[in-house]
Design an enzyme around this catalytic site. Structure first.
Site, PDB file in Angstrom:
ATOM      1  N   THR A  42      24.115  30.979  77.232  1.00 41.62           N
ATOM      2  CA  THR A  42      25.395  31.611  76.926  1.00 41.62           C
ATOM      3  C   THR A  42      25.101  32.873  76.119  1.00 41.62           C
ATOM      4  OG1 THR A  42      25.704  30.296  74.919  1.00 41.62           O
ATOM      5  CG2 THR A  42      26.661  29.425  76.966  1.00 41.62           C
ATOM      6  N   VAL A  81      26.392  34.492  73.399  1.00 44.34           N
ATOM      7  CA  VAL A  81      26.297  34.501  71.937  1.00 44.34           C
ATOM      8  C   VAL A  81      25.087  33.676  71.485  1.00 44.34           C
ATOM      9  CG1 VAL A  81      27.480  34.019  69.759  1.00 44.34           C
ATOM     10  CG2 VAL A  81      28.782  34.865  71.708  1.00 44.34           C
ATOM     11  N   CYS A  82      24.815  32.569  72.170  1.00 45.52           N
ATOM     12  CA  CYS A  82      23.658  31.745  71.806  1.00 45.52           C
ATOM     13  C   CYS A  82      22.358  32.499  72.066  1.00 45.52           C
ATOM     14  CB  CYS A  82      23.672  30.423  72.563  1.00 45.52           C
ATOM     15  SG  CYS A  82      25.068  29.374  72.095  1.00 45.52           S
ATOM     16  N   ALA A  83      22.294  33.218  73.169  1.00 48.85           N
ATOM     17  CA  ALA A  83      21.101  34.028  73.447  1.00 48.85           C
ATOM     18  C   ALA A  83      20.950  35.123  72.391  1.00 48.85           C
ATOM     19  CB  ALA A  83      21.189  34.622  74.849  1.00 48.85           C
ATOM     20  N   MET A 102      19.689  33.394  69.112  1.00 53.41           N
ATOM     21  CA  MET A 102      18.301  32.945  69.181  1.00 53.41           C
ATOM     22  C   MET A 102      17.338  34.118  69.262  1.00 53.41           C
ATOM     23  SD  MET A 102      18.251  29.658  68.748  1.00 53.41           S
ATOM     24  CE  MET A 102      19.693  29.781  67.668  1.00 53.41           C
TER      25      MET A 102
END
Length: 159
Positions: free
Chosen positions: A46, A48-50, A53
């Site tokens: 996703t 925002v998660c990428a 991270m």
């Protein structure tokens, strides 16, 4: 909810390493080497998660220079996390909470009712010191909000 000053809930779970191996992660073993940053995220692949991270990836030296280890945590399978790490050139391990026990223990579980998705991690960061005590916690009910990375780095320096 897990708060600053609490004993961190201990756990073991599958983890994918930067080399692509899948191993068993133990929080108790990890804290033997110093402070640990647990960065919970809702789901691999996703945007925002990428972004979160890869920002942690780019700032990893600041955390390791302070003696801390970083672990991303989501309910994705270790196999999905391995591919997510590869695609994003992540240089730190990702822990698979596929059983959803860790997000429950840390009280960071959330549902996306409109999508029919239940039991994913809230975006949250905990710093656990070498004694197993939570020294920093940040939890967002809005999965679109990323943590303040400078606050996390400062918390590691204080752990």
């Amino acid at each position: 909810m897990v708060d600053v000053g609490d004993d961190a809930p201990t756990f073991s779970a599958p983890m994918t390493t930067p080399s692509g191996d899948i191993e068993e992660f133990s929080l108790a073993d990890a804290t033997d080497d110093g402070p640990v940053v647990l960065a919970f995220f809702p789901g691999a692949f996703t945007s925002v998660c990428a972004s979160e991270m890869t920002t942690f990836r780019d700032r990893l030296d600041d955390l390791t220079d302070a003696g801390a280890s970083l672990y991303g945590v989501s309910v994705d399978s270790p196999f999905a996390l391995e591919e997510f790490a590869t695609q994003n050139n992540l240089n730190f391990p990702l822990v698979s909470d596929i059983a959803k026990e860790v997000i429950d223990a840390y009280d960071v579980s959330m549902d996306f009712d409109a999508l029919g998705v239940e039991g994913v991690a809230k975006r949250a960061v905990f710093v656990v010191d070498a004694d197993g005590t939570v020294t920093y916690e940040w939890v967002s009910d809005d999965p679109g909000i990323e943590p303040d990375y400078e606050d996390v780095e400062a918390a590691v320096g204080d752990a």
